[in-house]
Design a protein around this motif. Sequence first.
Motif, PDB file in Angstrom:
ATOM      1  N   LEU A 149      10.840 -20.213 -95.710  1.00  0.00           N
ATOM      2  CA  LEU A 149      10.573 -21.440 -96.461  1.00  0.00           C
ATOM      3  C   LEU A 149       9.835 -21.033 -97.729  1.00  0.00           C
ATOM      4  N   THR A 150      10.328 -21.496 -98.874  1.00  0.00           N
ATOM      5  CA  THR A 150       9.666 -21.141-100.125  1.00  0.00           C
ATOM      6  C   THR A 150       9.972 -22.200-101.165  1.00  0.00           C
ATOM      7  N   ASN A 151       9.490 -21.981-102.375  1.00  0.00           N
ATOM      8  CA  ASN A 151       9.804 -22.860-103.504  1.00  0.00           C
ATOM      9  C   ASN A 151       9.864 -22.007-104.760  1.00  0.00           C
ATOM     10  N   ASP A 152      10.379 -22.567-105.818  1.00  0.00           N
ATOM     11  CA  ASP A 152      10.632 -21.805-107.047  1.00  0.00           C
ATOM     12  C   ASP A 152       9.372 -21.290-107.717  1.00  0.00           C
ATOM     13  N   ARG A 153       8.223 -21.785-107.299  1.00  0.00           N
ATOM     14  CA  ARG A 153       6.971 -21.408-107.967  1.00  0.00           C
ATOM     15  C   ARG A 153       6.130 -20.440-107.126  1.00  0.00           C
ATOM     16  N   VAL A 154       6.760 -19.822-106.134  1.00  0.00           N
ATOM     17  CA  VAL A 154       6.104 -18.741-105.396  1.00  0.00           C
ATOM     18  C   VAL A 154       6.442 -17.423-106.096  1.00  0.00           C
ATOM     19  N   VAL A 155       5.416 -16.648-106.408  1.00  0.00           N
ATOM     20  CA  VAL A 155       5.610 -15.378-107.111  1.00  0.00           C
ATOM     21  C   VAL A 155       4.934 -14.256-106.331  1.00  0.00           C
ATOM     22  N   PHE A 156       5.676 -13.171-106.130  1.00  0.00           N
ATOM     23  CA  PHE A 156       5.164 -11.966-105.483  1.00  0.00           C
ATOM     24  C   PHE A 156       4.996 -10.920-106.586  1.00  0.00           C
ATOM     25  N   PHE A 157       3.773 -10.460-106.787  1.00  0.00           N
ATOM     26  CA  PHE A 157       3.477  -9.497-107.848  1.00  0.00           C
ATOM     27  C   PHE A 157       3.370  -8.086-107.276  1.00  0.00           C
ATOM     28  N   ILE A 158       4.010  -7.140-107.949  1.00  0.00           N
ATOM     29  CA  ILE A 158       3.884  -5.732-107.607  1.00  0.00           C
ATOM     30  C   ILE A 158       3.558  -4.972-108.888  1.00  0.00           C
ATOM     31  N   ASP A 159       2.368  -4.375-108.924  1.00  0.00           N
ATOM     32  CA  ASP A 159       1.883  -3.692-110.127  1.00  0.00           C
ATOM     33  C   ASP A 159       2.028  -4.575-111.365  1.00  0.00           C
ATOM     34  N   GLY A 160       1.728  -5.861-111.193  1.00  0.00           N
ATOM     35  CA  GLY A 160       1.708  -6.790-112.310  1.00  0.00           C
ATOM     36  C   GLY A 160       3.035  -7.434-112.657  1.00  0.00           C
ATOM     37  N   THR A 161       4.126  -6.985-112.038  1.00  0.00           N
ATOM     38  CA  THR A 161       5.438  -7.580-112.284  1.00  0.00           C
ATOM     39  C   THR A 161       5.717  -8.649-111.244  1.00  0.00           C
ATOM     40  N   GLY A 162       6.124  -9.836-111.690  1.00  0.00           N
ATOM     41  CA  GLY A 162       6.363 -10.945-110.775  1.00  0.00           C
ATOM     42  C   GLY A 162       7.798 -11.008-110.288  1.00  0.00           C
ATOM     43  N   TYR A 163       7.972 -11.295-108.990  1.00  0.00           N
ATOM     44  CA  TYR A 163       9.288 -11.430-108.370  1.00  0.00           C
ATOM     45  C   TYR A 163       9.325 -12.737-107.581  1.00  0.00           C
ATOM     46  N   HIS A 164      10.515 -13.303-107.491  1.00  0.00           N
ATOM     47  CA  HIS A 164      10.721 -14.464-106.623  1.00  0.00           C
ATOM     48  C   HIS A 164      11.791 -14.114-105.600  1.00  0.00           C
ATOM     49  N   PHE A 165      11.500 -14.355-104.328  1.00  0.00           N
ATOM     50  CA  PHE A 165      12.435 -14.074-103.243  1.00  0.00           C
ATOM     51  C   PHE A 165      12.912 -15.399-102.656  1.00  0.00           C
ATOM     52  N   VAL A 166      14.214 -15.545-102.526  1.00  0.00           N
ATOM     53  CA  VAL A 166      14.774 -16.805-102.053  1.00  0.00           C
ATOM     54  C   VAL A 166      14.858 -16.817-100.530  1.00  0.00           C
ATOM     55  N   GLU A 167      15.016 -17.999 -99.966  1.00  0.00           N
ATOM     56  CA  GLU A 167      15.117 -18.131 -98.517  1.00  0.00           C
ATOM     57  C   GLU A 167      16.315 -17.342 -97.991  1.00  0.00           C
ATOM     58  N   GLY A 168      16.064 -16.565 -96.944  1.00  0.00           N
ATOM     59  CA  GLY A 168      17.120 -15.793 -96.305  1.00  0.00           C
ATOM     60  C   GLY A 168      17.416 -14.454 -96.927  1.00  0.00           C
ATOM     61  N   GLU A 169      16.709 -14.102 -97.998  1.00  0.00           N
ATOM     62  CA  GLU A 169      16.915 -12.797 -98.637  1.00  0.00           C
ATOM     63  C   GLU A 169      15.902 -11.798 -98.081  1.00  0.00           C
ATOM     64  N   ALA A 170      16.396 -10.729 -97.458  1.00  0.00           N
ATOM     65  CA  ALA A 170      15.515  -9.685 -96.946  1.00  0.00           C
ATOM     66  C   ALA A 170      15.164  -8.724 -98.070  1.00  0.00           C
ATOM     67  N   VAL A 171      13.870  -8.403 -98.173  1.00  0.00           N
ATOM     68  CA  VAL A 171      13.392  -7.569 -99.270  1.00  0.00           C
ATOM     69  C   VAL A 171      12.354  -6.588 -98.750  1.00  0.00           C
ATOM     70  N   GLU A 172      12.517  -5.303 -99.076  1.00  0.00           N
ATOM     71  CA  GLU A 172      11.431  -4.360 -98.842  1.00  0.00           C
ATOM     72  C   GLU A 172      10.529  -4.368-100.059  1.00  0.00           C
ATOM     73  N   VAL A 173       9.221  -4.469 -99.834  1.00  0.00           N
ATOM     74  CA  VAL A 173       8.259  -4.446-100.930  1.00  0.00           C
ATOM     75  C   VAL A 173       7.354  -3.234-100.785  1.00  0.00           C
ATOM     76  N   SER A 174       6.843  -2.778-101.903  1.00  0.00           N
ATOM     77  CA  SER A 174       5.924  -1.643-101.875  1.00  0.00           C
ATOM     78  C   SER A 174       4.526  -2.124-101.523  1.00  0.00           C
ATOM     79  N   ASN A 175       4.059  -1.743-100.342  1.00  0.00           N
ATOM     80  CA  ASN A 175       2.685  -2.078 -99.974  1.00  0.00           C
ATOM     81  C   ASN A 175       1.703  -1.000-100.416  1.00  0.00           C
TER      82      ASN A 175
END
Length: 214
Positions: A149-175
Motif C-alpha cells: 500500500l502506498t501513494n504517489d508522495r512516498v519517497v525512498f531516499f538513497i544517498d540523497g536520491t529520491g525513488y518511488h516504488f509502486v504497489e507490487g514492485e519488488a525492489v532491492e535497496v542498498s541498506n
Amino acid sequence: MATTTFPPAGFKPEDIQPNPRKTTSVRRLGHVDIARLREAVLALPEATWDAENADKPNRFEALDRTRHIVFRFVSDFQDWRKHYERPLWSPWRELLEPVMAQAVAPYGYANAEFPRVMLARMAPGGVIKPHRDANPAAKWPHKIHVPLLTNDRVVFFIDGTGYHFVEGEAVEVSNMAVHAVENNGDTDRIHLIFEYFDADQPIPDWVGKLPARK
C-alpha cells in the motif's frame, strides 16, 4: 569476570565488508502478485498492529514511529545465519512465501534463506530518519521491499536520491548507503520487507572474528 572488547583487538570496522553482490543503490526486480497478501494485510485489526509493534525486536531509533509486524528475525546481530520464527510466521507463511519467491527469482540462488521478514507501516507524515543498517548481520543479505500500500508522495531516499516504488514492485535497496523515507501523502504506506541470502555463498572471514552480540 572477563570482559569482551568490541571490536576484537587488531580488528578494524572496515574489515566488516558488505556482500559484493548487494546493490549499491536500487535494483528493480519486477512486479509480483500481491493480491492475496495485500487483502489479508489490509484486513488486519489495529489491535494486532499495536500488539505486534509493542513486542517487536527491531527497536531502532531511526525507524521513529513506523509500526512493524515481525515474522522472522535474527537471533544474533553479528550473524545473519542465526534467525528464528516469531508466532505469526506460521499462520502467515502460506501468504508470504509465494510473494517472496517471485521477488527473488531474478537472483537464481538454489539454496537461500530469509533471515528477517516483516511488515512496516508508516502513517501519513511519517519519516524514517537517514541512517545505515549498522549491525553486521545486515551487511550480507539482500534487503528487499515489496510495497503493498502506498501513494504517489512516498519517497525512498538513497544517498540523497529520491525513488518511488509502486504497489507490487519488488525492489532491492542498498541498506549500506544512507537511506531514509518520507510519507508526504494522506494514506498509510505498508511494505513487506525481507532479507535474502545465498546459503551456498562462502561466508566472509570477518564473521568468525566477531563476538556474539544480541
